[in-house]
Enzyme design. Structure first.
Site, PDB file in Angstrom:
ATOM      1  N   ASN A  64      -0.422  -0.146  34.300  1.00 13.79           N
ATOM      2  CA  ASN A  64      -0.555  -1.548  34.688  1.00 13.79           C
ATOM      3  C   ASN A  64      -1.991  -1.896  35.043  1.00 13.79           C
ATOM      4  OD1 ASN A  64       2.151  -1.572  34.334  1.00 13.79           O
ATOM      5  ND2 ASN A  64       2.684  -1.612  36.502  1.00 13.79           N
ATOM      6  N   HIS A  81      -4.898   2.000  31.572  1.00 14.60           N
ATOM      7  CA  HIS A  81      -5.275   0.870  30.723  1.00 14.60           C
ATOM      8  C   HIS A  81      -6.221  -0.094  31.433  1.00 14.60           C
ATOM      9  CE1 HIS A  81      -1.408   1.669  28.165  1.00 14.60           C
ATOM     10  NE2 HIS A  81      -2.409   2.478  27.861  1.00 14.60           N
TER      11      HIS A  81
HETATM   12  C1  BJW Z   1      12.011  -2.820  34.023  1.00 15.70           C
HETATM   13  C2  BJW Z   1      12.293  -3.914  34.835  1.00 15.70           C
HETATM   14  C3  BJW Z   1      12.598  -3.636  36.186  1.00 15.70           C
HETATM   15  C4  BJW Z   1      11.874  -4.672  32.866  1.00 15.70           C
HETATM   16  N1  BJW Z   1      12.597  -2.358  36.628  1.00 15.70           N
HETATM   17  N2  BJW Z   1      12.025  -1.569  34.486  1.00 15.70           N
HETATM   18  C5  BJW Z   1       0.432   6.883  17.770  1.00 15.70           C
HETATM   19  C6  BJW Z   1       1.452   6.314  17.057  1.00 15.70           C
HETATM   20  C7  BJW Z   1       1.436   4.940  16.785  1.00 15.70           C
HETATM   21  C8  BJW Z   1       0.385   4.128  17.203  1.00 15.70           C
HETATM   22  C9  BJW Z   1      -0.623   4.712  17.908  1.00 15.70           C
HETATM   23  C10 BJW Z   1      -0.599   6.068  18.176  1.00 15.70           C
HETATM   24  N3  BJW Z   1      -1.709   6.348  18.904  1.00 15.70           N
HETATM   25  C11 BJW Z   1      -2.422   5.210  19.100  1.00 15.70           C
HETATM   26  C12 BJW Z   1      -1.787   4.191  18.492  1.00 15.70           C
HETATM   27  C13 BJW Z   1      -2.252   2.770  18.448  1.00 15.70           C
HETATM   28  C14 BJW Z   1      -1.967   2.022  19.717  1.00 15.70           C
HETATM   29  C15 BJW Z   1      -0.468   2.044  19.976  1.00 15.70           C
HETATM   30  O1  BJW Z   1       0.066   2.762  20.777  1.00 15.70           O
HETATM   31  N4  BJW Z   1       0.239   1.160  19.290  1.00 15.70           N
HETATM   32  C16 BJW Z   1       1.704   1.080  19.422  1.00 15.70           C
HETATM   33  C17 BJW Z   1       2.094  -0.275  20.001  1.00 15.70           C
HETATM   34  C18 BJW Z   1       2.302   1.300  18.063  1.00 15.70           C
HETATM   35  N5  BJW Z   1      -2.694   2.587  20.861  1.00 15.70           N
HETATM   36  C19 BJW Z   1      -3.945   2.236  21.104  1.00 15.70           C
HETATM   37  O2  BJW Z   1      -4.556   1.452  20.414  1.00 15.70           O
HETATM   38  C20 BJW Z   1      -4.627   2.889  22.306  1.00 15.70           C
HETATM   39  N6  BJW Z   1      -5.909   3.358  21.934  1.00 15.70           N
HETATM   40  C21 BJW Z   1      -6.080   4.371  21.102  1.00 15.70           C
HETATM   41  O3  BJW Z   1      -5.180   5.028  20.653  1.00 15.70           O
HETATM   42  O4  BJW Z   1      -7.396   4.598  20.813  1.00 15.70           O
HETATM   43  C22 BJW Z   1      -7.749   5.616  19.881  1.00 15.70           C
HETATM   44  C23 BJW Z   1      -9.234   5.785  20.004  1.00 15.70           C
HETATM   45  C24 BJW Z   1      -9.736   7.021  20.324  1.00 15.70           C
HETATM   46  C25 BJW Z   1     -11.135   7.196  20.435  1.00 15.70           C
HETATM   47  C26 BJW Z   1     -11.980   6.120  20.208  1.00 15.70           C
HETATM   48  C27 BJW Z   1     -11.480   4.884  19.893  1.00 15.70           C
HETATM   49  C28 BJW Z   1     -10.087   4.711  19.781  1.00 15.70           C
HETATM   50  C29 BJW Z   1      -4.894   1.866  23.399  1.00 15.70           C
HETATM   51  C30 BJW Z   1      -3.670   1.299  23.997  1.00 15.70           C
HETATM   52  C31 BJW Z   1      -4.038   0.235  25.034  1.00 15.70           C
HETATM   53  C32 BJW Z   1      -2.846  -0.545  25.490  1.00 15.70           C
HETATM   54  N7  BJW Z   1      -3.248  -1.664  26.244  1.00 15.70           N
HETATM   55  C33 BJW Z   1      -2.269  -2.602  26.755  1.00 15.70           C
HETATM   56  C34 BJW Z   1      -2.972  -3.926  27.140  1.00 15.70           C
HETATM   57  C35 BJW Z   1      -3.746  -3.791  28.434  1.00 15.70           C
HETATM   58  C36 BJW Z   1      -4.336  -5.085  28.839  1.00 15.70           C
HETATM   59  C37 BJW Z   1      -3.296  -6.146  29.116  1.00 15.70           C
HETATM   60  O5  BJW Z   1      -2.388  -5.978  29.939  1.00 15.70           O
HETATM   61  O6  BJW Z   1      -3.396  -7.209  28.502  1.00 15.70           O
HETATM   62  O7  BJW Z   1      -1.588  -2.042  27.875  1.00 15.70           O
HETATM   63  S1  BJW Z   1      -0.938  -2.917  25.620  1.00 15.70           S
HETATM   64  C38 BJW Z   1       0.336  -3.061  26.814  1.00 15.70           C
HETATM   65  O8  BJW Z   1       1.311  -2.034  26.608  1.00 15.70           O
HETATM   66  C39 BJW Z   1      -0.343  -2.771  28.161  1.00 15.70           C
HETATM   67  C40 BJW Z   1       0.662  -1.879  28.816  1.00 15.70           C
HETATM   68  O9  BJW Z   1       0.043  -1.074  29.801  1.00 15.70           O
HETATM   69  C41 BJW Z   1       1.226  -1.084  27.668  1.00 15.70           C
HETATM   70  C42 BJW Z   1       2.555  -0.478  27.929  1.00 15.70           C
HETATM   71  O10 BJW Z   1       3.496  -1.468  28.165  1.00 15.70           O
HETATM   72  P1  BJW Z   1       4.626  -1.231  29.263  1.00 15.70           P
HETATM   73  O11 BJW Z   1       4.007  -1.084  30.595  1.00 15.70           O
HETATM   74  O12 BJW Z   1       5.516  -0.151  28.821  1.00 15.70           O
HETATM   75  O13 BJW Z   1       5.340  -2.660  29.277  1.00 15.70           O
HETATM   76  P2  BJW Z   1       6.435  -3.280  28.273  1.00 15.70           P
HETATM   77  O14 BJW Z   1       6.374  -4.741  28.460  1.00 15.70           O
HETATM   78  O15 BJW Z   1       6.287  -2.741  26.933  1.00 15.70           O
HETATM   79  O16 BJW Z   1       7.818  -2.716  28.817  1.00 15.70           O
HETATM   80  C43 BJW Z   1       8.345  -3.071  30.064  1.00 15.70           C
HETATM   81  C44 BJW Z   1       9.509  -2.155  30.364  1.00 15.70           C
HETATM   82  O17 BJW Z   1       9.960  -2.430  31.676  1.00 15.70           O
HETATM   83  C45 BJW Z   1      10.720  -2.342  29.428  1.00 15.70           C
HETATM   84  O18 BJW Z   1      11.181  -1.077  29.011  1.00 15.70           O
HETATM   85  C46 BJW Z   1      11.754  -3.014  30.335  1.00 15.70           C
HETATM   86  O19 BJW Z   1      13.092  -2.647  30.025  1.00 15.70           O
HETATM   87  C47 BJW Z   1      11.376  -2.483  31.679  1.00 15.70           C
HETATM   88  N8  BJW Z   1      11.752  -3.326  32.831  1.00 15.70           N
HETATM   89  N9  BJW Z   1      12.223  -5.062  34.122  1.00 15.70           N
HETATM   90  C48 BJW Z   1      12.324  -1.381  35.792  1.00 15.70           C
HETATM   91  N10 BJW Z   1      12.915  -4.657  37.073  1.00 15.70           N
END
Ligand code: BJW
Ligand code: ZN
Length: 245
Positions: free
Chosen positions: A102, A119
């Protein structure tokens, strides 16, 4: 119920604990999750498309306005019993580390000592050109859905949010520390994450691979169901306090 008791027992007996959190832990504080983030006047945009270096380059005012609006929202909300339970787990375990995806500061405000922000943070803006840190500023409180020009650095570059966008590398030391802690832990508690964003989503898998018990708290199924030893289907603000009572 049996699962909650089993999970509480595993936590109570653990020497090394990692708490890995995602947007769901802040949902009950009133912060939309990442995948629900674009409600209201932001509805016509796609979060996954806005959280990229390309989006900031193409339309800095749109992206800066979105982040400033989110920062002003975070300022108005409070940690919930889920954040407080995490701080209690941290206080009780001999070794505990909170690793969060977060960008809010609700763990800190609930009393967690030094959560790792994989992040980045909404409160550490920096220059997009020279990387010099900038002051977060008093907060312009932009109206929802409004563009806002980013401030300028002394070098002339635009100030950008201190978050990790898609395609950007995670902070190296933070990631290494999180992976090491997952490797060494007895219990990893994963809370409120969809488990689809990498490399962060590897962390519970690392814990499991190295013999840690993985406890998941999430009301919805996720890909981490397959990794978790114990799955607690419920909300963070309800289930987490039950694990420490
Ligand atoms: C509840 C609830 C309640 C609801 N109680 N629970 C391997 C495979 C495929 C793709 C990739 C891979 N490796 C890398 C990638 C690419 C990419 C990626 O992962 N893409 C996928 C989407 C396919 N990753 C990247 O690009 C990363 N960088 C990278 O790999 O760089 C390589 C590199 C190396 C060296 C040099 C240069 C490059 C970077 C990833 C950065 C992610 N950033 C974000 C945005 C941050 C800023 C912002 O907030 O705007 O981070 S994306 C977004 O997703 C944010 C979050 O931290 C992150 C995770 O989301 P999270 O926290 O899981 O939230 P939600 O909304 O998805 O889910 C909420 C959950 O809560 C749900 O499950 C609900 O059910 C639950 N919930 N109420 C408990 N009350
Ligand atoms: Zn600069």
């Amino acid at each position: 119920m049996v699962d909650v008791r089993e999970a509480a027992k595993a936590l109570a007996g653990a020497r090394r604990v990692v708490v890995f959190t995602g947007a769901g832990i802040s949902a009950e504080s009133g912060v939309p999750t990442f995948r629900d983030a674009l409600t209201g006047l932001w509805e016509r945009y796609d979060a996954q498309a806005l959280a990229t270096p390309q989006a900031f380059e193409d339309d800095p005012d749109l992206v800066w306005g979105w982040y400033e609006w989110r920062r002003s929202l975070i300022r108005r909300v409070h940690p919930n019993p889920g954040h407080e339970a995490v701080a209690a787990i941290e206080a009780h375990a001999p070794h505990a580390l909170v690793v969060t995806q977060n960008v809010d500061d609700l763990h800190e405000r609930a009393g967690s000592r030094a959560p790792i922000h994989l992040h980045g943070s909404l409160f550490t803006p920096r220059c997009a050109a020279c990387s010099r840190p900038a002051e977060p500023g008093p907060g312009d409180e932009p109206e929802e859905g409004r563009r806002l020009a980013p401030p300028r650095c002394g070098c002339g570059g635009a100030i950008r949010p201190g978050v990790v966008w898609f395609g950007e590398a995670l902070p190296e030391e933070a990631l290494e520390e999180a992976v090491q802690a997952a490797t060494d832990c007895d219990v990893l508690l994963t809370v409120g994450t969809s488990g689809v964003v990498y490399p962060a989503a590897e962390i519970p898998k690392v814990a499991s691979m190295f013999g840690g018990t993985v406890i998941q708290v999430n009301p919805q199924p996720t890909p981490l169901d397959a990794v978790a030893t114990i799955n607690l289907h419920g909300s963070a603000a309800v289930v987490l306090p039950e694990l420490v009572s």
